[in-house]
Scaffold this motif. Structure first.
Motif, PDB file in Angstrom:
ATOM      1  N   PHE A 148      64.361 -50.803  75.175  1.00 17.61           N
ATOM      2  CA  PHE A 148      65.544 -50.690  76.024  1.00 17.61           C
ATOM      3  C   PHE A 148      65.391 -51.689  77.168  1.00 17.61           C
ATOM      4  O   PHE A 148      64.338 -51.752  77.805  1.00 17.61           O
ATOM      5  N   THR A 149      66.446 -52.460  77.416  1.00 16.78           N
ATOM      6  CA  THR A 149      66.425 -53.495  78.450  1.00 16.78           C
ATOM      7  C   THR A 149      67.497 -53.213  79.489  1.00 16.78           C
ATOM      8  O   THR A 149      68.207 -52.210  79.417  1.00 16.78           O
ATOM      9  N   SER A 150      67.659 -54.132  80.420  1.00 14.41           N
ATOM     10  CA  SER A 150      68.676 -53.967  81.460  1.00 14.41           C
ATOM     11  C   SER A 150      70.071 -53.919  80.879  1.00 14.41           C
ATOM     12  O   SER A 150      71.008 -53.440  81.535  1.00 14.41           O
ATOM     13  N   ASP A 151      70.257 -54.385  79.651  1.00 13.08           N
ATOM     14  CA  ASP A 151      71.572 -54.322  79.001  1.00 13.08           C
ATOM     15  C   ASP A 151      71.991 -52.889  78.688  1.00 13.08           C
ATOM     16  O   ASP A 151      73.179 -52.627  78.495  1.00 13.08           O
ATOM     17  N   TRP A 152      71.043 -51.970  78.596  1.00  7.70           N
ATOM     18  CA  TRP A 152      71.345 -50.595  78.205  1.00  7.70           C
ATOM     19  C   TRP A 152      72.222 -49.892  79.219  1.00  7.70           C
ATOM     20  O   TRP A 152      73.198 -49.226  78.872  1.00  7.70           O
ATOM     21  N   GLY A 153      71.890 -49.950  80.483  1.00  9.63           N
ATOM     22  CA  GLY A 153      72.602 -49.203  81.517  1.00  9.63           C
ATOM     23  C   GLY A 153      71.714 -48.118  82.092  1.00  9.63           C
ATOM     24  O   GLY A 153      70.477 -48.172  81.972  1.00  9.63           O
ATOM     25  N   SER A 154      72.311 -47.093  82.699  1.00  9.79           N
ATOM     26  CA  SER A 154      71.529 -46.069  83.401  1.00  9.79           C
ATOM     27  C   SER A 154      71.494 -44.718  82.694  1.00  9.79           C
ATOM     28  O   SER A 154      70.882 -43.775  83.184  1.00  9.79           O
ATOM     29  N   VAL A 155      72.161 -44.598  81.539  1.00 13.99           N
ATOM     30  CA  VAL A 155      72.217 -43.332  80.815  1.00 13.99           C
ATOM     31  C   VAL A 155      70.833 -42.968  80.270  1.00 13.99           C
ATOM     32  O   VAL A 155      70.036 -43.835  79.918  1.00 13.99           O
ATOM     33  N   SER A 156      70.548 -41.673  80.199  1.00 12.72           N
ATOM     34  CA  SER A 156      69.268 -41.189  79.681  1.00 12.72           C
ATOM     35  C   SER A 156      68.984 -41.757  78.292  1.00 12.72           C
ATOM     36  O   SER A 156      69.878 -41.898  77.462  1.00 12.72           O
ATOM     37  N   ARG A 157      67.712 -42.043  78.046  1.00 16.21           N
ATOM     38  CA  ARG A 157      67.285 -42.588  76.758  1.00 16.21           C
ATOM     39  C   ARG A 157      66.840 -41.500  75.789  1.00 16.21           C
ATOM     40  O   ARG A 157      66.403 -41.807  74.671  1.00 16.21           O
ATOM     41  N   ILE A 158      66.947 -40.239  76.165  1.00 17.46           N
ATOM     42  CA  ILE A 158      66.430 -39.161  75.323  1.00 17.46           C
ATOM     43  C   ILE A 158      67.192 -39.020  74.010  1.00 17.46           C
ATOM     44  O   ILE A 158      66.617 -38.641  72.989  1.00 17.46           O
ATOM     45  N   ARG A 159      68.489 -39.369  73.990  1.00 19.68           N
ATOM     46  CA  ARG A 159      69.270 -39.248  72.749  1.00 19.68           C
ATOM     47  C   ARG A 159      68.667 -40.070  71.627  1.00 19.68           C
ATOM     48  O   ARG A 159      68.789 -39.733  70.440  1.00 19.68           O
TER      49      ARG A 159
END
Length: 402
Positions: free
Chosen positions: A195-206
């Motif tokens: 996951f990079t800065s392109d992902w955003g701020s949403v949780s990565r748990i999904r």
């Protein structure tokens, strides 16, 4: 298909901008120019379930002043209305894009990411890769298609259909590990995703929920996260986190076997992460691409296209060797909401002259916008079936330098 498509051929003056709640004009409408090489028109289609209304933007990519690009809100895990995205990026027209992770009712307490099923590229930059087929949020895929299917435009200024597979690795002093995902809401079981800065701020748990064949399967209980900055491990955690990722930082998320491998990483250890997308059919670099699935290839529909379920749809057609593109969206006004089946969409795209066509997200997501010459903002031309624009993670924008 239960009935042939009948296109009404009565021409009339172009109707004014579509407003939510108003009834669209019927019959075929004359084209209006939005910019050199870009026109808009609307017309009725008689489908098996009833009359529906189509909105079409035709784009001539032979015009050097016109190009297509990705509409998106600046992060993979984010959403905004198509009209807002088009205005922010200065597009003269646009439609909504790929199917996306809109809800997580099957995983209580887990945040829906708003991220798309398929790959995405903008300005030649890879934003994300595809989720496993069994994790996608769109309808059942036709045989022979997958979440890796894309529609894109290459550096040769031609539109085409293709497939894109993630390539990448995680290099450590102990050896090289395969990369199983990039900025995607679902990782393959046992893998490690970046996951990079392109992902955003949403949780990565999904990314650690579900399995490769069952989107609703429980979230994994065996997870681990490693943060890499400046080529070295700077932090570790027992579960995926949340919050924005700084530029130059990569967060590695592992599940099951992938988590066990990440637990061996030590703070300060040197780590190099590489990633990219490899096209299945073209060696031409892509300037933009997004996911969906093919409904026409070489003028023929794939076997097994659904011919019973009608709905409001969005699609894209390609003609003239990739130099002409049709952005196609059905109207969601109550009188037309029965829509078309996917098989009927394929027939409609072929009737426009498309040799290849691609289905995008439909239903409440279907939105087509245009900007009249000299106007400061776009107008929503179709009536969204939810009576208001649905925020979406991406779309296709039409841009003109004139």
């Amino acid at each position: 298909m239960r009935s042939a498509l009948a296109f009404l051929t009565a021409f009339g003056a172009l109707a004014g901008a579509a407003l939510v709640g108003a009834a669209p004009a019927s019959g075929v409408q004359s084209s209006t120019a939005l910019a050199p090489g870009v026109t808009y028109r609307q017309y009725d289609i008689q489908g098996a379930k009833g009359l529906t209304h189509a909105h079409v933007v035709t784009v001539d990519l032979r015009n050097s002043h016109v190009h297509l690009g990705l509409l998106y809100p600046g992060a993979v895990a984010a959403r905004a209305p198509v009209s807002q995205l088009a205005d922010q990026q200065g597009a003269v027209a646009g439609v909504n894009g790929d199917f996306f992770n809109i809800t997580e009712t099957q995983h209580p307490g887990v945040e829906a990411t708003g991220s798309t099923d398929g790959p995405a590229i903008t300005h030649g930059h890879v934003l994300k890769a595809a989720v496993p087929d069994g994790q996608r949020f769109g309808p059942a895929l036709p045989p022979g298609t997958s979440t890796r299917d894309v529609l894109g435009v290459g550096s040769d200024h031609r539109a085409r259909l293709d497939g894109m597979t993630l390539t990448g690795s995680i290099r450590t002093p102990a050896g090289r590990l395969p990369l199983g995902g990039l900025n995607q809401f679902a990782l393959p079981v046992g893998s490690i995703g970046a996951f990079t800065s392109d992902w955003g701020s949403v949780s990565r748990i999904r990314a650690t929920c579900g399995t490769d064949t069952d989107r609703a399967a429980p979230c994994s209980t065996d997870t681990y996260e490693v943060t890499v900055r400046g080529g070295r491990v700077v932090a570790t955690a027992d579960s995926p986190g949340t919050g924005a990722i700084a530029k130059g930082t990569t967060v590695l998320v592992g599940r099951e076997a992938g988590a066990q491998k990440l637990r061996k990483f030590a703070k300060g250890e040197r780590v190099e992460v590489t990633h990219g997308l490899v096209a299945a059919h073209s060696r031409i670099p892509y300037s933009f691409a997004l996911g969906g699935y093919p409904v026409l290839r070489g003028g023929k529909p794939p076997a097994g296209l659904d011919d019973t379920t009608a709905a409001v749809r969005t699609a894209v057609g390609i003609a003239n060797g990739g130099k002409r593109v049709y952005l196609f969206a059905l109207d969601g006004a109550p009188d037309y909401r029965k829509g078309l089946t996917i098989a009927e969409v394929a027939a409609a795209m072929r009737s426009l002259g498309s040799t290849d066509a691609f289905s995008l997200d439909g239903g409440g997501s279907t939105t087509l916008v245009t900007r009249a010459p000299g106007a400061s903002a776009v107008t929503v031309r179709n009536h969204p079936s939810g009576d208001a624009e649905r925020p979406v993670p991406n779309g296709i924008g039409v841009f003109s330098r004139k």
